[in-house]
Design an enzyme around this catalytic site. Structure first.
Site, PDB file in Angstrom:
ATOM      1  N   ASP A 168      43.782  42.267  31.099  1.00  0.00           N
ATOM      2  CA  ASP A 168      43.907  40.735  30.836  1.00  0.00           C
ATOM      3  C   ASP A 168      43.058  40.308  29.259  1.00  0.00           C
ATOM      4  O   ASP A 168      42.491  41.093  28.852  1.00  0.00           O
ATOM      5  CB  ASP A 168      43.083  39.848  32.198  1.00  0.00           C
ATOM      6  CG  ASP A 168      43.781  38.565  32.235  1.00  0.00           C
ATOM      7  OD1 ASP A 168      44.439  38.062  31.158  1.00  0.00           O
ATOM      8  OD2 ASP A 168      43.602  37.811  33.197  1.00  0.00           O
ATOM      9  N   GLU A 173      43.467  28.078  35.322  1.00  0.00           N
ATOM     10  CA  GLU A 173      42.406  28.986  35.508  1.00  0.00           C
ATOM     11  C   GLU A 173      41.064  28.128  35.767  1.00  0.00           C
ATOM     12  O   GLU A 173      41.197  27.276  36.726  1.00  0.00           O
ATOM     13  CB  GLU A 173      42.303  29.714  34.294  1.00  0.00           C
ATOM     14  CG  GLU A 173      43.339  30.533  33.899  1.00  0.00           C
ATOM     15  CD  GLU A 173      43.279  31.711  32.925  1.00  0.00           C
ATOM     16  OE1 GLU A 173      42.298  32.382  32.761  1.00  0.00           O
ATOM     17  OE2 GLU A 173      44.317  31.600  31.970  1.00  0.00           O
TER      18      GLU A 173
HETATM   19  C1  BGC Z   1      45.147  34.970  32.256  1.00  0.00           C
HETATM   20  C2  BGC Z   1      46.507  35.648  32.568  1.00  0.00           C
HETATM   21  C3  BGC Z   1      47.384  35.525  31.441  1.00  0.00           C
HETATM   22  C4  BGC Z   1      46.688  35.706  30.072  1.00  0.00           C
HETATM   23  C5  BGC Z   1      47.598  35.549  29.195  1.00  0.00           C
HETATM   24  C6  BGC Z   1      44.660  35.225  30.909  1.00  0.00           C
HETATM   25  O1  BGC Z   1      43.668  34.042  30.925  1.00  0.00           O
HETATM   26  O2  BGC Z   1      43.977  35.381  33.566  1.00  0.00           O
HETATM   27  O3  BGC Z   1      47.067  35.320  33.720  1.00  0.00           O
HETATM   28  O4  BGC Z   1      48.494  36.279  31.680  1.00  0.00           O
HETATM   29  O5  BGC Z   1      45.696  34.999  30.071  1.00  0.00           O
HETATM   30  O6  BGC Z   1      47.994  34.365  28.512  1.00  0.00           O
HETATM   31  C1  BGC Z   2      43.004  32.041  28.095  1.00  0.00           C
HETATM   32  C2  BGC Z   2      44.531  32.466  28.099  1.00  0.00           C
HETATM   33  C3  BGC Z   2      45.271  31.317  27.394  1.00  0.00           C
HETATM   34  C4  BGC Z   2      44.671  31.085  25.965  1.00  0.00           C
HETATM   35  C5  BGC Z   2      45.447  30.027  25.139  1.00  0.00           C
HETATM   36  C6  BGC Z   2      42.513  32.015  26.679  1.00  0.00           C
HETATM   37  O1  BGC Z   2      41.361  31.723  26.698  1.00  0.00           O
HETATM   38  O2  BGC Z   2      42.423  33.132  28.832  1.00  0.00           O
HETATM   39  O3  BGC Z   2      44.934  32.488  29.292  1.00  0.00           O
HETATM   40  O4  BGC Z   2      46.517  31.595  27.207  1.00  0.00           O
HETATM   41  O5  BGC Z   2      43.235  30.925  26.002  1.00  0.00           O
HETATM   42  O6  BGC Z   2      44.996  29.884  24.027  1.00  0.00           O
END
Ligand code: BGC
Ligand code: BGC
Length: 603
Positions: free
Chosen positions: A297, A495
Site C-alpha cells: 500500500d 480512510e
Molecule cells: C489506500 C489504498 C489505495 C492506495 C492508492 C492507500 O492510502 O489504503 O486503498 O489503493 O492508497 O491510492
Molecule cells: C493516501 C492515498 C491517496 C493520496 C492522495 C495518500 O496520503 O494514502 O490513498 O490516494 O494520498 O494524494
C-alpha cells in the site's frame, strides 16, 4: 556473442522514437515480443535479457506526477499509479487517455520496451475521471446481494478504466468491516465473510470481460477488524478468528485468479502485514496458491522500521523479503530502486526473490496483452458515462436501497396528483451521494461531476402531475403537502479521516427534521451514508426509513424505489446498531441490534 547481438538490437530499439515492432524486433531475436510464444516462455526469455536495474524497475511503482518528463524512460520504472495529484489540467476522459499514452510511450522507449502497468483506484467505477459512471460504493453493492450485478459492474468499470489508459484497478476492497466507526466501512461489501466472498464476481467482470484490466484484492489481511475500527490500526484476533472472518474473501479471490493482492496498513496482533512473511509468503502465496503479484500500500513499507516518514534499507529489505513484489512508493521511487539494488548486491535480498517478483509481474503484463496493445483504445474512451453504463448504475442503485420502516404503507409514493416536499443537505448534492474516493481522494460537496441528484431523480420519476417542492433546510413546509422526503446523512470522507467515535446525525439534519415534523406532514427519511448511523432516538418520528448508502451518480435509482417502480429488494449488509456505544455489533455476537444483518422490507 549472443549478448553482443542483443546490445546491438537494443541500440536500434532505443534509437527509434516511434516504435514499429515488426521491423525493430525480428522475432527470431526476441521471442518475448512474439505473441505466438506461450507466456511462460516469453517471461523466461525476457528475464534472461534483463539487468538488475531493469528488474528492480519492474518492482517499482511511482505516482506519475512525482516523475519529471523523461524519467519513466531513464529510470525504467515498471508501474505508475494515479491519484488526485496525477490529474491532467483538464479532468476529462481524453486528457487522461492522452496522459497515459504519453507515459506509455516513455516506457516503450526503454531498452527492452517493457510496457507500464498503470494503476488507479477505480473502486466504484473509474471515479477519478470527471464524466465517468459512478456506481454505489461497496456497502450498497453488498445490500443488493446480487453477484451477477457485481460482475456486470466490474465489466463496465473495466471498460471505462481501460478507456482512460489504466490497465489495473486497486479494487475490489474485500475488507470485512466489523466496526462501523471505521472510516472505510463503505468500502466493505458486508460484515459477513460469506456476503463479501459472494461479491468477488466483480473480479471476473474486471478481468475476464471484453475489456479486461487487472483487479486487486485488498487489503490483505484483517483491515476491517482493527480495534475500535481505527484505520490502519491493530487487528487483535486469534489466528482461528482471523482465518474465519477475514481470510475467506481472499481465498475466493485467489480461486478466481485475481491478478494482484494489496497488503494492508494494519497490524495483526502488533505485527505489520507488510512485514509478515507468514501471512504473505506462507499463507497467501503458499497455502492459497496465489500466482499473481503482491503490491504494497501507499508508502506502507516505509513503516516497517517503526518510522513512517522515511524509506530505509530495512524497510526495503524486510518488505521485499516478506513478499511484496511491487512497492507503491509514490514519491520515493528512485530511492527505493537504489536501496533495493544495494540490498541485492549485499546479498540480503536474493536474486531468486527478485526473479520471482519479476516473473509474477511480467506474467500479468503479458497476460493482459500490454505488449501487443500498450496504447489506449479510443473507442473505449468514448464510452465513459454512456447511457447504457448509467442504466446499469441506476439498476445497482435501485437494488441497493434497503427499506427499514414503512408505517401505514406511506411508501411507495403516489405519482399522480401527489404533493411532495423534499428537504435535506443530501437531496441535491452529487458530491455527497458519491462519498469519498470520488473525483478526489476525500470527495467534495457539490456538482463535482455529471450525474442525477436524488432530487432530480424524484422530479423525473414523479412525472409532471406531481408537485415537488424543495428546500434544503426544510423551511417553507406546510400542511398542504401529503408527504415530506428528508434526504440526510453523512458528508464525504475517506480512510482515517472518516474514523468516528460516535455516529449521530449532525445538527443540520436534526434541525431539518424538526421543521418537517412540526408541520405534521408524514416524514420519509432517506439516509445517504457510508455506514449505519445512530438513529434509534429519531426513528419513532419517521413514517418510513430507507438506507440509500452512497449511491453514486445515478440518484434516479433512489426515486425508482420511493415511487414503487422497483420494489425494495436490498438487505442490510451490516447489523444496524442500537447506539454508537453498542459498536462493534455483528451478527451472532448476542447483542440486541436495532435491525439485524439481512433485514429489509418490501412493498
Ligand atoms: C489506500 C489504498 C489505495 C492506495 C492508492 C492507500 O492510502 O489504503 O486503498 O489503493 O492508497 O491510492
Ligand atoms: C493516501 C492515498 C491517496 C493520496 C492522495 C495518500 O496520503 O494514502 O490513498 O490516494 O494520498 O494524494
Amino acid at each position: 556473442m549472443r549478448a553482443r547481438s542483443i546490445v546491438a538490437i537494443a541500440m536500434v530499439l532505443t534509437g527509434c522514437s516511434a516504435p514499429a515492432p515488426a521491423q525493430q524486433a525480428p522475432r527470431a531475436e526476441a521471442p518475448y515480443l512474439d505473441p505466438a510464444v506461450p507466456v511462460s516462455q516469453r517471461v523466461d526469455d525476457l528475464l534472461g535479457r534483463m539487468t538488475l536495474d531493469e528488474k528492480i524497475g519492474q518492482m517499482t511503482q511511482a505516482e506519475n506526477s512525482k516523475l519529471a518528463p523523461g524519467e519513466v524512460t531513464s529510470t525504467a520504472v515498471g508501474s505508475l499509479l494515479a491519484v488526485g495529484d496525477s490529474t491532467p489540467p483538464t479532468n476529462a476522459p481524453e486528457p487522461w487517455a492522452d496522459q497515459a499514452d504519453r507515459l506509455q510511450k516513455e516506457a516503450l522507449a526503454t531498452r527492452l520496451r517493457i510496457p507500464l502497468i498503470y494503476g488507479v483506484d477505480a473502486v466504484h467505477g473509474n471515479q477519478i475521471v470527471v464524466g465517468s459512471t459512478i456506481f454505489p460504493h461497496n456497502i450498497g453493492m453488498g445490500a443488493t446481494r446480487d453477484p451477477e450485478l457485481a460482475r456486470k459492474v466490474g465489466e463496465v468499470t473495466a471498460t471505462e478504466t481501460a478507456g482512460t489508459g489504466f490497465s489495473w484497478t486497486f479494487a475490489p476492497c474485500l475488507c470485512v468491516a466489523r466496526d462501523d466507526r471505521w472510516g472505510r466501512t463503505y468500502e466493505s461489501f458486508s460484515e459477513s465473510p460469506e456476503v463479501v466472498s459472494s461479491m468477488t464476481t466483480i473480479i471476473d467482470g474486471l478481468q475476464k470481460g471484453p475489456n479486461k484490466v487487472l483487479a486487486t484484492a485488498k487489503h490483505y489481511l484483517g483491515d476491517g477488524g482493527t480495534t475500535e475500527g481505527s484505520d490502519q490500526g491493530n487487528t487483535e484476533l486469534s489466528e482461528a478468528e482471523l482465518r474465519k472472518i477475514h481470510l475467506p474473501p481472499f481465498q475466493e479471490a485467489v480461486r478466481r485468479d485475481v491478478g494482484s493482492v494489496m497488503l494492508s496498513y494494519n497490524q495483526w496482533n502488533g505485527e505489520y502485514l507488510h512485514n509478515s512473511p507468514y501471512l504473505v509468503n506462507t499463507v497467501l502465496k503458499g497455502e492459497l496458491g496465489f500466482r499473481g503479484f503482491v503490491i504494497s500500500d501507499w508508502n506502507a513499507i516505509h513503516r516497517i522500521d517503526g518510522n513512517k516518514d522515511d524509506l530505509t534499507a530495512q524497510d526495503v529489505r524486510e518488505g521485499i523479503n516478506a513478499g511484496t513484489d511491487m512497492a507503491m512508493v509514490a514519491a520515493d521511487s528512485k530511492q527505493f530502486m537504489s536501496l533495493l539494488k544495494a540490498e541485492v548486491e549485499g546479498g540480503r535480498v536474493s536474486m531468486e526473490r527478485i526473479d520471482d517478483a519479476n516473473r509474477r509481474i511480467l506474467t500479468k503484463k503479458f497476460e493482459l496483452g500490454l505488449f501487443e496493445h500498450p496504447l489506449v483504445d479510443r473507442a473505449l474512451t468514448a464510452t465513459l458515462g454512456s447511457a447504457p453504463h448509467r442504466d446499469l448504475a441506476r439498476q445497482a442503485v435501485r437494488e441497493s436501497q434497503v427499506l427499514l420502516k414503512n408505517e401505514g404503507n406511506v411508501l411507495p409514493l403516489a405519482k399522480d396528483g401527489n404533493a411532495v416536499f423534499v428537504a435535506g443537505k443530501n437531496a441535491d448534492d452529487i458530491g455527497h451521494q458519491l462519498g469519498g474516493w470520488s473525483i478526489t481522494w476525500q470527495g467534495e460537496s457539490g456538482p463535482t461531476t455529471k450525474g442525477t441528484s436524488v432530487l432530480e431523480g424524484i422530479k423525473s420519476v414523479a412525472g409532471p402531475t406531481t408537485k415537488i417542492q424543495y428546500s434544503k433546510d426544510g423551511s417553507g413546509i406546510d400542511s398542504s403537502y401529503k408527504v415530506a422526503v428528508a434526504v440526510i446523512g453523512e458528508k464525504p470522507y475517506a480512510e482515517y479521516e472518516g474514523d468516528r467515535d460516535t455516529l449521530p446525525l449532525d445538527a443540520d439534519d436534526l434541525a431539518t427534521l424538526k421543521k418537517l415534523e412540526a408541520s405534521g406532514v408524514p416524514v420519509v427519511v432517506v439516509l445517504v451514508s457510508g455506514r449505519t448511523m445512530d438513529i434509534a432516538a429519531q426513528l419513532p418520528s419517521w413514517k418510513a426509513f430507507v438506507a440509500a448508502w452512497l449511491p453514486g451518480t445515478e440518484g434516479a435509482g433512489v426515486a425508482d424505489v420511493l415511487f414503487g417502480d422497483h420494489k425494495p429488494s436490498g438487505k442490510l449488509p451490516m447489523t444496524w446498531m442500537r447506539s454508537s456505544a453498542q459498536q462493534p455489533v455483528n451478527e451472532g455476537d448476542g447483542k440486541d441490534p436495532l435491525f439485524p444483518l439481512g433485514f429489509g422490507l418490501t412493498y
